[in-house]
Design a protein around this motif. Structure first.
Motif, short mmCIF file in Angstrom:
data_model
loop_
_atom_site.label_atom_id
_atom_site.label_comp_id
_atom_site.label_asym_id
_atom_site.label_seq_id
_atom_site.Cartn_x
_atom_site.Cartn_y
_atom_site.Cartn_z
N VAL A 177 26.93 -24.99 35.61
CA VAL A 177 27.87 -26.11 35.65
C VAL A 177 29.08 -25.76 34.79
O VAL A 177 28.95 -25.29 33.67
N GLN A 178 30.28 -25.99 35.34
CA GLN A 178 31.51 -25.70 34.60
C GLN A 178 32.01 -26.93 33.84
O GLN A 178 32.27 -26.86 32.65
N ARG A 179 32.14 -28.05 34.56
CA ARG A 179 32.70 -29.25 33.92
C ARG A 179 32.38 -30.47 34.78
O ARG A 179 32.10 -30.35 35.98
N ARG A 225 30.46 -22.58 27.99
CA ARG A 225 31.56 -21.93 28.70
C ARG A 225 32.80 -21.75 27.83
O ARG A 225 33.79 -21.18 28.28
N ALA A 226 32.76 -22.22 26.59
CA ALA A 226 33.96 -22.20 25.76
C ALA A 226 34.56 -20.81 25.64
O ALA A 226 35.78 -20.63 25.66
N GLU A 227 33.70 -19.80 25.53
CA GLU A 227 34.21 -18.44 25.35
C GLU A 227 34.38 -17.71 26.67
O GLU A 227 34.89 -16.60 26.70
N ARG A 228 33.92 -18.32 27.77
CA ARG A 228 33.95 -17.61 29.07
C ARG A 228 35.25 -17.85 29.83
O ARG A 228 35.66 -17.00 30.60
N ASP A 229 35.87 -19.00 29.65
CA ASP A 229 37.08 -19.29 30.40
C ASP A 229 38.23 -18.39 29.94
O ASP A 229 38.42 -18.17 28.74
N ASP A 230 38.96 -17.89 30.88
CA ASP A 230 40.03 -16.94 30.58
C ASP A 230 41.21 -17.67 29.93
O ASP A 230 41.81 -18.57 30.52
N THR A 277 41.80 -25.76 36.64
CA THR A 277 41.61 -26.01 35.22
C THR A 277 40.79 -24.93 34.53
O THR A 277 40.80 -24.84 33.31
N GLY A 278 40.08 -24.12 35.29
CA GLY A 278 39.26 -23.09 34.66
C GLY A 278 39.52 -21.70 35.18
O GLY A 278 39.03 -20.73 34.64
N ALA A 279 40.30 -21.60 36.27
CA ALA A 279 40.59 -20.32 36.91
C ALA A 279 39.31 -19.58 37.27
O ALA A 279 39.22 -18.36 37.15
#
Length: 440
Positions: free
Chosen positions: A341-343, A363-368, A408-410
């Motif tokens: 789950v992303q958001r 996911r805080a460190e995974r999003d570009d 929002t997350g690419a």
């Protein structure tokens, strides 16, 4: 001269002596090409500059029937010592020599048609390649191919002319070639689609009968989940144009399964059958193994449909909590913590976002961070998104979008959404999840 043959010598002399502006039709017409073909047992061979040209035929298979519905003719070449010469090396010998290239191209097609006719494989297509340079030199079509069709006894609608579209930048010449062969009653196939100049716009303009996907498409699908999800949409688009789609270069069961999942129509490659000199000797791999793979696919793990269904239940629980007055952080706490789950986020009846995104903590460190300008959804409106429109049109029903790139997350995601009443107002609850699910 070593490596020459009498037919070549005769043509060379005529070319040297031609001072009256005669075209190549004087030197590579149907009669002269026929003189370059001779019997070798039960098959026919051609001669070109000391090289021996033979035919091989690779089956093009239909799962639906299930049997070969066509054969692609391939040149097999040997030098005077009997050593094999690759087709690429063969045609490179005529680079810069237009007369020689047309002569070679026509000789190959002539022996292929006559060997195919002699094999009498029944109601099957014969796929014939035409060299791109011959396509570009439009005046050289002439009457050669029509005469060859007439004498072969093969009906034109059983001939598929393969054109390597990616090597022809001149769209006018390409369109003229397609019209030429169609006017004779033949089908036209675009070969190696997806390489070089290939683009879907040219397919829309040319409207070929068949499109053969570049081998790299099929090779990537089993090992690249994102590509595997994209391939069916490409095939669907080609179907909408009105084309049959061939998966070319299928070499493994995994590639065959991926092509079948993409709804490809026909299959060609070593997995189904090697090129053979005699069509009756073609060993066709039965489709049972691939059918079994499709039937049991996912039994060793969680398939995409099952994964989505599991998340649907959590979306319903979150919606129920929101309708009962809970905050999105409270209602979606379990859902947003799930791997994959992303958001989660909430929209109003006009598509405007209500509050910030609820991000999966992992996911805080995974999003570009390169896409950080897109991350803040304050004031965002998603009214144009299909997941919003479909939810509003079907209140209370969970909607599942197609995979797309999240602004929002690419990241590639799909969105589960549901419209519901929250007090006097309509709200749309949304959950973005990773796609493909293997990335979860």
């Amino acid at each position: 001269m070593p490596g020459s043959d009498p037919a070549d010598d005769t043509i060379a002399k005529e070319v040297d002596q031609a001072g009256d502006g005669r075209s190549i039709e004087s030197f590579a017409d149907f009669e002269r090409i026929s003189q370059r073909i001779q019997a070798d047992g039960r098959r026919l061979i051609g001669q070109f500059r000391g090289l021996r040209l033979q035919s091989a035929f690779q089956p093009i298979f239909s799962f639906a029937h299930p049997r070969p519905v066509g054969y692609e003719a391939l040149a097999r070449v040997r030098d005077p010592l009997g050593q094999p010469v690759s087709p690429a090396a063969l045609f490179s010998r005529s680079r810069g020599d237009d007369e020689g290239l047309v002569l070679l191209d026509r000789t190959c097609r002539a022996i292929h048609m006559r060997n195919f006719a002699a094999s009498d494989p029944g109601m099957c297509w014969l796929f014939l390649n035409v060299h791109p340079q011959v396509i570009l030199d439009r005046p050289w079509y002439s009457t050669f191919f029509a005469q060859m069709l007439e004498t072969s006894g093969i009906e034109p609608h059983r001939i598929v002319i393969e054109v390597v579209e990616s090597e022809i930048a001149n769209e006018g010449a390409l369109a003229e070639a397609v019209s030429f062969y169609r006017d004779l009653g033949c089908l036209v196939a675009m070969d190696d689609f997806g390489s070089g100049f290939s683009n879907i716009n040219r397919i829309w303009k040319i409207r070929p009968d068949i499109v053969k996907l570049d081998r790299d498409f099929i090779a990537q699908a089993p090992r690249n989940p994102s590509f595997r999800q994209w391939l069916p949409r490409l095939v669907s688009l080609l179907h909408e144009v009105g084309c049959l789609v061939v998966a070319e270069g299928v070499e493994t069961e995994g590639e065959a399964v991926a092509a079948m999942e993409a709804d490809v129509d026909l299959f060609q490659g070593y997995y189904f059958g090697l090129p053979v000199e005699t069509i009756g000797a073609a060993a066709i791999r039965p489709p049972l193994a691939v059918h079994n793979s499709l039937r049991h696919r996912g039994s060793g793990g969680e398939d995409p449909g099952r994964l989505i269904r599991r998340f649907v239940g959590m979306v319903v629980e979150a919606q129920t909590g929101l309708a009962g007055g809970a905050s999105i952080a409270e209602a979606a706490a379990v859902l947003v913590g799930q791997p994959g789950v992303q958001r989660c986020f909430l929209l109003d009846a006009d598509g405007g976002q209500v509050g910030p995104n609820l991000i999966n903590p992992s996911r805080a460190e995974r999003d570009d961070r390169k896409f950080e300008p897109l991350r803040d959804p304050t004031g965002a409106n998603w009214v144009q998104r299909p997941y919003f429109r479909r939810a509003v049109a079907n209140p209370g029903e969970i909607q599942v979008s197609r995979p797309y790139l999240s602004l929002t997350g690419a990241n590639i995601c799909l969105t589960l959404s549901v419209a519901f009443e929250m007090g006097p107002r309509m709200r749309v609850f949304c959950c973005d999840m990773d796609w493909p699910p293997e990335a979860a």
